[in-house]
Design a protein around this motif. Sequence first.
Motif, PDB file in Angstrom:
ATOM      1  N   LEU A  85      42.689  64.847  35.918  1.00 37.35           N
ATOM      2  CA  LEU A  85      42.236  63.601  35.294  1.00 37.35           C
ATOM      3  C   LEU A  85      43.396  62.612  35.289  1.00 37.35           C
ATOM      4  O   LEU A  85      44.521  62.962  34.926  1.00 37.35           O
ATOM      5  CB  LEU A  85      41.752  63.872  33.873  1.00 37.35           C
ATOM      6  CG  LEU A  85      41.050  62.722  33.146  1.00 37.35           C
ATOM      7  CD1 LEU A  85      39.789  62.299  33.897  1.00 37.35           C
ATOM      8  CD2 LEU A  85      40.706  63.119  31.715  1.00 37.35           C
ATOM      9  N   VAL A  86      43.112  61.381  35.719  1.00 33.73           N
ATOM     10  CA  VAL A  86      44.156  60.361  35.874  1.00 33.73           C
ATOM     11  C   VAL A  86      43.780  59.132  35.056  1.00 33.73           C
ATOM     12  O   VAL A  86      42.627  58.668  35.095  1.00 33.73           O
ATOM     13  CB  VAL A  86      44.327  59.959  37.358  1.00 33.73           C
ATOM     14  CG1 VAL A  86      45.384  58.872  37.500  1.00 33.73           C
ATOM     15  CG2 VAL A  86      44.683  61.180  38.203  1.00 33.73           C
ATOM     16  N   ARG A  87      44.747  58.603  34.319  1.00 34.46           N
ATOM     17  CA  ARG A  87      44.579  57.318  33.616  1.00 34.46           C
ATOM     18  C   ARG A  87      45.586  56.330  34.195  1.00 34.46           C
ATOM     19  O   ARG A  87      46.758  56.670  34.409  1.00 34.46           O
ATOM     20  CB  ARG A  87      44.797  57.504  32.119  1.00 34.46           C
ATOM     21  CG  ARG A  87      44.723  56.197  31.334  1.00 34.46           C
ATOM     22  CD  ARG A  87      45.171  56.412  29.907  1.00 34.46           C
ATOM     23  NE  ARG A  87      44.086  56.921  29.083  1.00 34.46           N
ATOM     24  CZ  ARG A  87      44.267  57.419  27.856  1.00 34.46           C
ATOM     25  NH1 ARG A  87      45.493  57.528  27.365  1.00 34.46           N
ATOM     26  NH2 ARG A  87      43.246  57.838  27.148  1.00 34.46           N
ATOM     27  N   LEU A  88      45.131  55.122  34.445  1.00 38.83           N
ATOM     28  CA  LEU A  88      45.958  54.097  35.081  1.00 38.83           C
ATOM     29  C   LEU A  88      46.434  53.062  34.062  1.00 38.83           C
ATOM     30  O   LEU A  88      45.663  52.620  33.203  1.00 38.83           O
ATOM     31  CB  LEU A  88      45.167  53.400  36.189  1.00 38.83           C
ATOM     32  CG  LEU A  88      44.700  54.310  37.342  1.00 38.83           C
ATOM     33  CD1 LEU A  88      43.731  53.572  38.244  1.00 38.83           C
ATOM     34  CD2 LEU A  88      45.888  54.837  38.135  1.00 38.83           C
ATOM     35  N   TYR A  89      47.723  52.711  34.199  1.00 39.82           N
ATOM     36  CA  TYR A  89      48.313  51.644  33.374  1.00 39.82           C
ATOM     37  C   TYR A  89      48.775  50.532  34.304  1.00 39.82           C
ATOM     38  O   TYR A  89      48.542  50.569  35.513  1.00 39.82           O
ATOM     39  CB  TYR A  89      49.477  52.197  32.553  1.00 39.82           C
ATOM     40  CG  TYR A  89      49.067  53.291  31.577  1.00 39.82           C
ATOM     41  CD1 TYR A  89      48.592  52.977  30.309  1.00 39.82           C
ATOM     42  CD2 TYR A  89      49.161  54.637  31.932  1.00 39.82           C
ATOM     43  CE1 TYR A  89      48.218  53.984  29.418  1.00 39.82           C
ATOM     44  CE2 TYR A  89      48.793  55.643  31.054  1.00 39.82           C
ATOM     45  CZ  TYR A  89      48.325  55.306  29.797  1.00 39.82           C
ATOM     46  OH  TYR A  89      47.955  56.303  28.927  1.00 39.82           O
ATOM     47  N   GLU A  90      49.477  49.554  33.747  1.00 39.23           N
ATOM     48  CA  GLU A  90      49.890  48.396  34.540  1.00 39.23           C
ATOM     49  C   GLU A  90      50.800  48.787  35.701  1.00 39.23           C
ATOM     50  O   GLU A  90      50.634  48.324  36.827  1.00 39.23           O
ATOM     51  CB  GLU A  90      50.618  47.388  33.631  1.00 39.23           C
ATOM     52  CG  GLU A  90      50.915  46.050  34.295  1.00 39.23           C
ATOM     53  CD  GLU A  90      49.664  45.294  34.679  1.00 39.23           C
ATOM     54  OE1 GLU A  90      49.714  44.550  35.687  1.00 39.23           O
ATOM     55  OE2 GLU A  90      48.628  45.446  33.995  1.00 39.23           O
ATOM     56  N   ASP A 106      55.546  56.516  38.046  1.00 42.34           N
ATOM     57  CA  ASP A 106      55.486  55.100  38.364  1.00 42.34           C
ATOM     58  C   ASP A 106      54.466  54.889  39.471  1.00 42.34           C
ATOM     59  O   ASP A 106      54.396  55.661  40.431  1.00 42.34           O
ATOM     60  CB  ASP A 106      56.867  54.605  38.830  1.00 42.34           C
ATOM     61  CG  ASP A 106      57.893  54.633  37.703  1.00 42.34           C
ATOM     62  OD1 ASP A 106      57.474  54.542  36.530  1.00 42.34           O
ATOM     63  OD2 ASP A 106      59.098  54.772  37.989  1.00 42.34           O
ATOM     64  N   PHE A 107      53.680  53.809  39.332  1.00 40.19           N
ATOM     65  CA  PHE A 107      52.648  53.525  40.327  1.00 40.19           C
ATOM     66  C   PHE A 107      52.593  52.013  40.524  1.00 40.19           C
ATOM     67  O   PHE A 107      51.996  51.276  39.727  1.00 40.19           O
ATOM     68  CB  PHE A 107      51.298  54.071  39.850  1.00 40.19           C
ATOM     69  CG  PHE A 107      50.295  54.286  40.957  1.00 40.19           C
ATOM     70  CD1 PHE A 107      50.565  55.159  42.006  1.00 40.19           C
ATOM     71  CD2 PHE A 107      49.090  53.606  40.969  1.00 40.19           C
ATOM     72  CE1 PHE A 107      49.649  55.368  43.021  1.00 40.19           C
ATOM     73  CE2 PHE A 107      48.166  53.798  41.973  1.00 40.19           C
ATOM     74  CZ  PHE A 107      48.437  54.683  43.011  1.00 40.19           C
ATOM     75  N   GLU A 108      53.261  51.573  41.592  1.00 39.15           N
ATOM     76  CA  GLU A 108      53.425  50.141  41.827  1.00 39.15           C
ATOM     77  C   GLU A 108      52.654  49.708  43.068  1.00 39.15           C
ATOM     78  O   GLU A 108      52.034  50.530  43.757  1.00 39.15           O
ATOM     79  CB  GLU A 108      54.927  49.834  41.984  1.00 39.15           C
ATOM     80  CG  GLU A 108      55.745  50.253  40.748  1.00 39.15           C
ATOM     81  CD  GLU A 108      57.238  50.237  41.008  1.00 39.15           C
ATOM     82  OE1 GLU A 108      57.625  50.311  42.201  1.00 39.15           O
ATOM     83  OE2 GLU A 108      58.008  50.171  40.040  1.00 39.15           O
ATOM     84  N   ASP A 109      52.714  48.407  43.356  1.00 37.83           N
ATOM     85  CA  ASP A 109      51.981  47.872  44.510  1.00 37.83           C
ATOM     86  C   ASP A 109      52.379  48.601  45.797  1.00 37.83           C
ATOM     87  O   ASP A 109      53.568  48.788  46.079  1.00 37.83           O
ATOM     88  CB  ASP A 109      52.277  46.373  44.671  1.00 37.83           C
ATOM     89  CG  ASP A 109      51.623  45.556  43.570  1.00 37.83           C
ATOM     90  OD1 ASP A 109      50.797  46.124  42.837  1.00 37.83           O
ATOM     91  OD2 ASP A 109      51.943  44.364  43.444  1.00 37.83           O
TER      92      ASP A 109
END
Length: 389
Positions: free
Chosen positions: A260-265, A316-319
């Motif tokens: 299960l994954v939740r995404l933030y900014e 971290d999950f960036e462009d």
Amino acid sequence: MFYYNFFSIAVFSVILILVPRLKSYVLAYHIALLEVIIHQILADYFMGSYSSFHSFILLMGLLPFIIFENKKRYALPITVITALLYIYFSCRNIEPHANVSPAILFGVRCMNISITVFIIIFVVLIYTRVVYRIEYYLKNHSESLENEIKMAAVIQQSFFRQQVDDIKKYQVAYFSRPMVGVSGDLYDFYKTGEMLDGLGIFDVSGHGISSGLVTMLVKNIIHQEFYNQKDAELWEIVNQINDRVIEEKGEIQNYLTGILVRLYEDKLELVDAGHPAPILYKKSTGECNYIELGNKSVGVIGIAGFPVFYESIFCDFEDGDELILFSDGVIDIKNEKDEYYGKDRLLKAAKVMVGMSAAEQVSYIANDIYAFCSNCEQNDDLTIIVLKK
């Protein structure tokens, strides 16, 4: 001997009348077998070995394997005893004790042979008829079941289908193909309008309709809990999901693994429940590898009394970054050489298409999998999700 024939006819008539009322044919068959043996002994005594036909006894001894197919403990002793009696009578030459002409003895012998042949043909016809009716029933039942599976697959696919083309800030593409009509893989996307809040991939144990129905049950549970506890960490949500799945599926034995994954900014939160680690691509460094899950989470979802410990992993999950989720059917699929597709081939396929659109990556990975397994059948459900920011 002449009058005893009337007694034999009376015995078999009573048996035929009683058989429809009996729950078991064992007693009736034993009576019939005993009568045949006594009849054969008397026939040997009065008319000698020439006119009697010992195959009657052997034939009666072989019938239990047809009549008592679920009661082998009755069939085997009867067959052994009748076979020994058949050998015994066949090895003896008994002279007739009645004053009967050779012509009559010959006529009786021919009659016995004819009756035996008739009984054998009759039994074969009945057995063939029974087999034919069973095959006919199974064929119709199979066609009906196949139609039900197709209908269940259509319902499940429409239940899972979601619009992911309108999501802002992310590209999402997925591929899912069940081993049979209904899939035990569950994938879901959690959205608020055009914003993607998270996603999940889960794999229910087993295959077919039972696991497919469980996916539809747990999909609602996971979706509800994901939004019911927005302020809670994801590991707490998965704990609550585990408790609800155990409670609501009752005596159903299926369990599930999942992520299960939740995404933030600018980051993502991930909880693993016994599922294969996903692939993470970082555009800033060019690295593309499996996420190190370590031993932070222990246990699957949905097993009562099984100790579990879930922990959130933050990345971290960036462009330009990408996350590739998949079910274990992807890496466990085999080719004609009995080789697994494996994690190394999957990672290699993912690296080839890094930077391309999510749809192109999913298409390439799926084609690479099926090119690898060639004509081999799937041994599990397959699901791939590519999330690109």
